[in-house]
Design a protein around this motif. Structure first.
Motif, PDB file in Angstrom:
ATOM      1  N   ASP A 176       0.872  -1.168   0.000  1.00 24.65           N
ATOM      2  CA  ASP A 176       0.000   0.000   0.000  1.00 24.65           C
ATOM      3  C   ASP A 176       0.914   1.224   0.000  1.00 24.65           C
ATOM      4  OD1 ASP A 176      -2.032   1.884   0.399  1.00 24.65           O
ATOM      5  OD2 ASP A 176      -2.096   1.517   2.557  1.00 24.65           O
ATOM      6  N   GLU A 177       0.801   2.075  -1.011  1.00 24.33           N
ATOM      7  CA  GLU A 177       1.689   3.235  -1.111  1.00 24.33           C
ATOM      8  C   GLU A 177       1.562   4.156   0.099  1.00 24.33           C
ATOM      9  OE1 GLU A 177       2.510   6.914  -4.116  1.00 24.33           O
ATOM     10  OE2 GLU A 177       2.444   4.902  -4.992  1.00 24.33           O
ATOM     11  N   GLU A 178       0.388   4.207   0.701  1.00 24.90           N
ATOM     12  CA  GLU A 178       0.210   5.050   1.887  1.00 24.90           C
ATOM     13  C   GLU A 178       1.020   4.523   3.074  1.00 24.90           C
ATOM     14  OE1 GLU A 178      -1.024   8.141   2.036  1.00 24.90           O
ATOM     15  OE2 GLU A 178      -1.157   7.831  -0.115  1.00 24.90           O
ATOM     16  N   ALA A 179       1.197   3.210   3.154  1.00 20.20           N
ATOM     17  CA  ALA A 179       2.030   2.634   4.216  1.00 20.20           C
ATOM     18  C   ALA A 179       3.488   3.013   3.995  1.00 20.20           C
ATOM     19  CB  ALA A 179       1.870   1.116   4.258  1.00 20.20           C
ATOM     20  N   VAL A 180       3.924   2.988   2.745  1.00 22.50           N
ATOM     21  CA  VAL A 180       5.294   3.389   2.419  1.00 22.50           C
ATOM     22  C   VAL A 180       5.464   4.878   2.700  1.00 22.50           C
ATOM     23  CG1 VAL A 180       7.052   3.526   0.603  1.00 22.50           C
ATOM     24  CG2 VAL A 180       5.490   1.559   0.685  1.00 22.50           C
ATOM     25  N   ARG A 181       4.475   5.679   2.307  1.00 22.25           N
ATOM     26  CA  ARG A 181       4.520   7.126   2.547  1.00 22.25           C
ATOM     27  C   ARG A 181       4.629   7.425   4.045  1.00 22.25           C
ATOM     28  NH1 ARG A 181       3.444  10.751  -0.958  1.00 22.25           N
ATOM     29  NH2 ARG A 181       2.240   9.331  -2.261  1.00 22.25           N
ATOM     30  N   ALA A 182       3.866   6.704   4.864  1.00 25.02           N
ATOM     31  CA  ALA A 182       3.895   6.909   6.314  1.00 25.02           C
ATOM     32  C   ALA A 182       5.264   6.537   6.887  1.00 25.02           C
ATOM     33  CB  ALA A 182       2.790   6.100   6.990  1.00 25.02           C
ATOM     34  N   ALA A 183       5.866   5.465   6.382  1.00 23.68           N
ATOM     35  CA  ALA A 183       7.183   5.039   6.855  1.00 23.68           C
ATOM     36  C   ALA A 183       8.251   6.074   6.488  1.00 23.68           C
ATOM     37  CB  ALA A 183       7.543   3.679   6.263  1.00 23.68           C
ATOM     38  N   VAL A 184       8.196   6.582   5.264  1.00 18.74           N
ATOM     39  CA  VAL A 184       9.151   7.596   4.820  1.00 18.74           C
ATOM     40  C   VAL A 184       8.972   8.869   5.633  1.00 18.74           C
ATOM     41  CG1 VAL A 184       9.836   9.070   2.870  1.00 18.74           C
ATOM     42  CG2 VAL A 184       9.408   6.619   2.507  1.00 18.74           C
ATOM     43  N   ASP A 185       7.715   9.238   5.893  1.00 13.40           N
ATOM     44  CA  ASP A 185       7.417  10.416   6.703  1.00 13.40           C
ATOM     45  C   ASP A 185       7.961  10.244   8.122  1.00 13.40           C
ATOM     46  OD1 ASP A 185       5.988  13.014   7.034  1.00 13.40           O
ATOM     47  OD2 ASP A 185       4.801  11.839   8.469  1.00 13.40           O
ATOM     48  N   GLU A 186       7.808   9.061   8.678  1.00 15.56           N
ATOM     49  CA  GLU A 186       8.311   8.767  10.021  1.00 15.56           C
ATOM     50  C   GLU A 186       9.835   8.937  10.084  1.00 15.56           C
ATOM     51  OE1 GLU A 186       8.293   7.851  14.014  1.00 15.56           O
ATOM     52  OE2 GLU A 186       6.540   8.207  12.749  1.00 15.56           O
ATOM     53  N   ALA A 187      10.506   8.621   8.980  1.00 16.16           N
ATOM     54  CA  ALA A 187      11.955   8.765   8.909  1.00 16.16           C
ATOM     55  C   ALA A 187      12.368  10.224   8.730  1.00 16.16           C
ATOM     56  CB  ALA A 187      12.519   7.930   7.770  1.00 16.16           C
ATOM     57  N   GLY A 188      11.394  11.092   8.386  1.00 17.81           N
ATOM     58  CA  GLY A 188      11.689  12.514   8.234  1.00 17.81           C
ATOM     59  C   GLY A 188      11.892  12.983   6.807  1.00 17.81           C
ATOM     60  N   TYR A 189      11.392  12.204   5.851  1.00 18.11           N
ATOM     61  CA  TYR A 189      11.576  12.534   4.433  1.00 18.11           C
ATOM     62  C   TYR A 189      10.223  12.512   3.740  1.00 18.11           C
ATOM     63  CZ  TYR A 189      16.207  11.636   6.083  1.00 18.11           C
ATOM     64  OH  TYR A 189      17.352  11.689   6.827  1.00 18.11           O
ATOM     65  N   GLU A 190      10.222  12.819   2.443  1.00 17.70           N
ATOM     66  CA  GLU A 190       8.962  12.890   1.709  1.00 17.70           C
ATOM     67  C   GLU A 190       8.952  11.939   0.521  1.00 17.70           C
ATOM     68  OE1 GLU A 190       6.169  16.021  -0.804  1.00 17.70           O
ATOM     69  OE2 GLU A 190       7.975  16.749   0.175  1.00 17.70           O
ATOM     70  N   LEU A 191       7.940  11.095   0.469  1.00 15.41           N
ATOM     71  CA  LEU A 191       7.736  10.213  -0.681  1.00 15.41           C
ATOM     72  C   LEU A 191       6.972  11.013  -1.724  1.00 15.41           C
ATOM     73  CD1 LEU A 191       7.768   7.279  -1.896  1.00 15.41           C
ATOM     74  CD2 LEU A 191       5.481   7.047  -0.935  1.00 15.41           C
ATOM     75  N   THR A 192       7.550  11.143  -2.912  1.00 15.35           N
ATOM     76  CA  THR A 192       6.865  11.892  -3.976  1.00 15.35           C
ATOM     77  C   THR A 192       6.107  10.981  -4.920  1.00 15.35           C
ATOM     78  OG1 THR A 192       8.851  11.974  -5.338  1.00 15.35           O
ATOM     79  CG2 THR A 192       8.467  13.832  -3.848  1.00 15.35           C
ATOM     80  N   GLY A 193       6.305   9.673  -4.813  1.00 17.55           N
ATOM     81  CA  GLY A 193       5.599   8.714  -5.660  1.00 17.55           C
ATOM     82  C   GLY A 193       6.556   7.648  -6.154  1.00 17.55           C
ATOM     83  N   GLN A 194       6.075   6.874  -7.110  1.00 17.01           N
ATOM     84  CA  GLN A 194       6.919   5.843  -7.703  1.00 17.01           C
ATOM     85  C   GLN A 194       7.824   6.485  -8.736  1.00 17.01           C
ATOM     86  OE1 GLN A 194       4.979   2.254  -8.952  1.00 17.01           O
ATOM     87  NE2 GLN A 194       3.633   2.221  -7.169  1.00 17.01           N
ATOM     88  N   ALA A 195       9.035   5.979  -8.824  1.00 17.77           N
ATOM     89  CA  ALA A 195      10.020   6.521  -9.773  1.00 17.77           C
ATOM     90  C   ALA A 195       9.744   5.977 -11.158  1.00 17.77           C
ATOM     91  CB  ALA A 195      11.431   6.162  -9.332  1.00 17.77           C
TER      92      ALA A 195
END
Length: 102
Positions: A83-102
């Motif tokens: 789930d991309e939202e789960a990945v987004r939440a994990a990246v956010d927790e690390a202090g960075y921003e997920l902009t989407g799939q490359a």
């Protein structure tokens, strides 16, 4: 004929055809894994790579994470699509921003 000429010729190193001793993504792919590349902004160093990798690796089903600060790309291998939202939440927790799939 010598034993050397009878052996199959491999490319890369003795560890894997790609030349990497840590080619977990290939091993997971052979087992039916799903590999997705994400774009993350804000990573600048190895510490950043580690923080992002640690958080994403905690998502259920993730088998491999490789973050590269210089490109901002994070390659994730998992047993099933994530789930991309789960990945987004994990990246956010690390202090960075997920902009989407490359």
């Amino acid at each position: 004929m010598t034993a050397e000429t009878q052996l199959p010729q491999a490319t890369g190193s003795c560890c894997s055809p790609s030349g990497s001793c840590h080619d977990g993504a290939s091993a997971d792919a052979k087992q039916g894994g799903v590999t997705t590349v994400y774009q993350v902004t804000g990573m600048t160093c190895g510490h950043c790579e580690g923080a992002v990798s640690t958080e994403i690796s905690e998502i259920d089903g993730v088998t491999s994470v490789q973050a590269v600060a210089s490109t901002g790309q994070v390659t994730v291998t998992s047993r099933a699509p994530l789930d991309e939202e789960a990945v987004r939440a994990a990246v956010d927790e690390a202090g960075y921003e997920l902009t989407g799939q490359a």
